[in-house]
Enzyme design. Structure first.
Site, PDB file in Angstrom:
ATOM      1  N   SER A 217      25.340 -45.952   4.722  1.00 32.96           N
ATOM      2  CA  SER A 217      24.717 -44.819   5.443  1.00 32.96           C
ATOM      3  C   SER A 217      23.601 -44.025   4.578  1.00 32.96           C
ATOM      4  CB  SER A 217      26.078 -43.656   5.408  1.00 32.96           C
ATOM      5  OG  SER A 217      25.864 -42.871   6.423  1.00 32.96           O
ATOM      6  N   ASN A 218      23.573 -42.784   4.804  1.00 31.10           N
ATOM      7  CA  ASN A 218      22.224 -42.126   4.305  1.00 31.10           C
ATOM      8  C   ASN A 218      22.773 -40.715   4.005  1.00 31.10           C
ATOM      9  OD1 ASN A 218      21.614 -40.790   6.579  1.00 31.10           O
ATOM     10  ND2 ASN A 218      21.163 -42.436   7.237  1.00 31.10           N
ATOM     11  N   TYR A 219      21.835 -39.757   3.568  1.00 32.06           N
ATOM     12  CA  TYR A 219      22.155 -38.571   3.209  1.00 32.06           C
ATOM     13  C   TYR A 219      22.288 -37.400   4.010  1.00 32.06           C
ATOM     14  CZ  TYR A 219      21.572 -40.267  -1.710  1.00 32.06           C
ATOM     15  OH  TYR A 219      21.802 -40.785  -2.868  1.00 32.06           O
TER      16      TYR A 219
END
Ligand code: PMT
Length: 410
Positions: A217-219
């Protein structure tokens, strides 16, 4: 014009309307009005004074609106502060037939019954339609109270001249239904420039599973998407927020929780045909594991793990090529760490968007996870608008200020 031949303006469809009824003979006309509004898709909740309830029984309003009627400050089972709850909920308040008594009490800031207390707790536009005997209407005390309410921003629909319940002919009849509906629609239009519109917003980072416990995923926190969704709802839109994140509840925002890019695309496809505007603030993954393990991958049996990633089709570009998205104004977000404007422009064109918001993710105080953001909004007509650092909610409002006038007229 009789109500059954008066079309309900589009602005009122889907709107949350609090109908406040005070004790005048014309109260019976409000049942028809409430019914017409509810049938047109307006969400109608009614609160009545004790006197109004002697003219028309609450069950009539409950029957036509499908919602429980409030008749007192102490009688609500659902809320300890029904006037505050109703005032918060409503996008428009309509008070009728506004008697000389209720007009005077509202003008003097009283809050000793459910109607006056709701008006005091209101945050939305208020329209009132007076109806009373002609001599009462003409008295300076009443006219001064009406002027006070107008001065405070209340819309007053003037009563009409004709036969009155007292037997006199004069000015004091509740205005015709078409005038009441027009005044409500005007009040909505001036305050809610997205009334009657459907908006889809995406938020958060997609989660692409590696196995049953891990994902890529990402931030993205979803804050920018939530700010856009709530800002659009506060302007009257019906909003679907397709999101991977958790958000507080917000009136007018319906949440669709998803995890992967595929799930997000499926939700978007289900909604896009009815939409006017799509705002893609989600950070959709560009790559996902080519294979997802069906159970937890164990270190003991897998000393070295190599993940093969495959690219994910671009959701917004894919949708843009589909027939259902024709006519939907599509706004993308570009997460960039350099050359904001040039990169944003290139993405807008490549993805077939009508606008793009390029934001700088190299800064610690804006972008991913932060409460603030900054960037540049660009449109296909070549115009470009710098947005200095501000809260995400302020930025959402500024983006909508620029986008809404460009939406296709309905
Ligand atoms: O969520 P927050 O913590 O509040 O942070 C907000 C944000 C920084 C995530 C947000 O403002 C933002 O920039 N969102 C877009 C992030 C992104 O994916 O940018 P991109 O440049 O990779 O993609 C450009 C556009 O294409 C985006 O609208 C994206 O949703 C869309 N896209 C990207 C990849 C993909 N496979 N499909 C897409 O539709």
């Amino acid at each position: 014009m009789p109500l059954d031949r008066t079309p309900v303006p589009d602005e009122l469809r889907g709107l949350r309307l609090a109908l406040l009824v005070s004790g005048g003979i014309a109260a019976y006309k409000l049942v028809d009005l409430a019914s017409a509004l509810a049938q047109a898709g307006c969400q109608v909740r009614v609160a009545m004074t004790q006197s109004a309830a002697r003219f028309v029984g609450p069950p009539s309003f409950q029957g036509v609106t499908g919602n429980a009627v409030l008749t007192g400050l102490w009688l609500s089972a659902g809320s300890p502060e029904p006037h505050v709850e109703l005032g918060d909920w409503a996008q428009l308040i309509f008070l009728a037939p506004a008697t000389a008594n209720i007009i005077g009490r509202v003008a003097s800031g009283r809050s000793d019954d459910i109607v006056t207390a709701t008006l005091l707790a209101a945050r939305c536009p208020v329209v009132i339609a007076p109806a009373m005997n002609d001599a009462m209407w003409s008295k300076p005390a009443v006219q001064e109270n009406v002027a006070t309410l107008r001065h405070r921003g209340v819309t007053v629909v003037e009563p009409e001249t004709g036969h009155l319940a007292s037997g006199h002919v004069g000015t004091g009849r509740l205005a015709d239904a078409s005038k009441l509906l027009k005044a409500m629609a005007d009040a909505v239009r001036s305050r809610y420039d997205l009334a009657g519109r459907r908006v889809i917003v995406t938020a958060g980072g997609t989660r692409e599973p590696i196995d049953t416990v891990r994902f890529i995923s990402n931030y993205s926190s979803g804050k920018m998407g939530f700010a856009l969704a709530s800002a659009a709802a506060d302007r009257g839109a019906r909003v679907t927020l397709v999101t991977t994140a958790n958000h507080p509840e917000h009136h007018g925002v319906e949440l669709r929780h998803v995890a992967t890019a595929d799930e997000m695309l499926a939700e978007l496809r289900a909604e896009i045909r009815a939409a006017d505007l799509l705002m893609m603030a989600a950070a959709v993954a560009d790559f996902r594991p080519a294979k997802t393990a069906t159970s937890k991958i164990r270190r003991e049996s897998t000393p070295k793990l190599t993940l093969e990633l495959e690219s994910i089709p671009d959701l917004v570009a894919t949708l843009g090529r589909e027939k259902d998205a024709e006519g939907v104004f599509r706004v993308g977000f570009a997460a960039e760490d350099s050359d904001l404007a040039a990169e944003g422009l290139e993405k807008m064109n490549r993805k077939g968007l009508q606008a793009i918001v390029a934001n700088d993710i190299s800064r610690k105080d804006t972008g991913f996870g932060s409460d603030d953001n900054a960037g540049v909004v660009m449109f296909t007509d070549g115009s470009s608008h710098e947005l200095e650092k501000m809260t995400k909610r302020e930025m959402a409002d500024r983006i909508l200020d620029l986008v809404v006038p460009r939406l296709k007229k309905t």
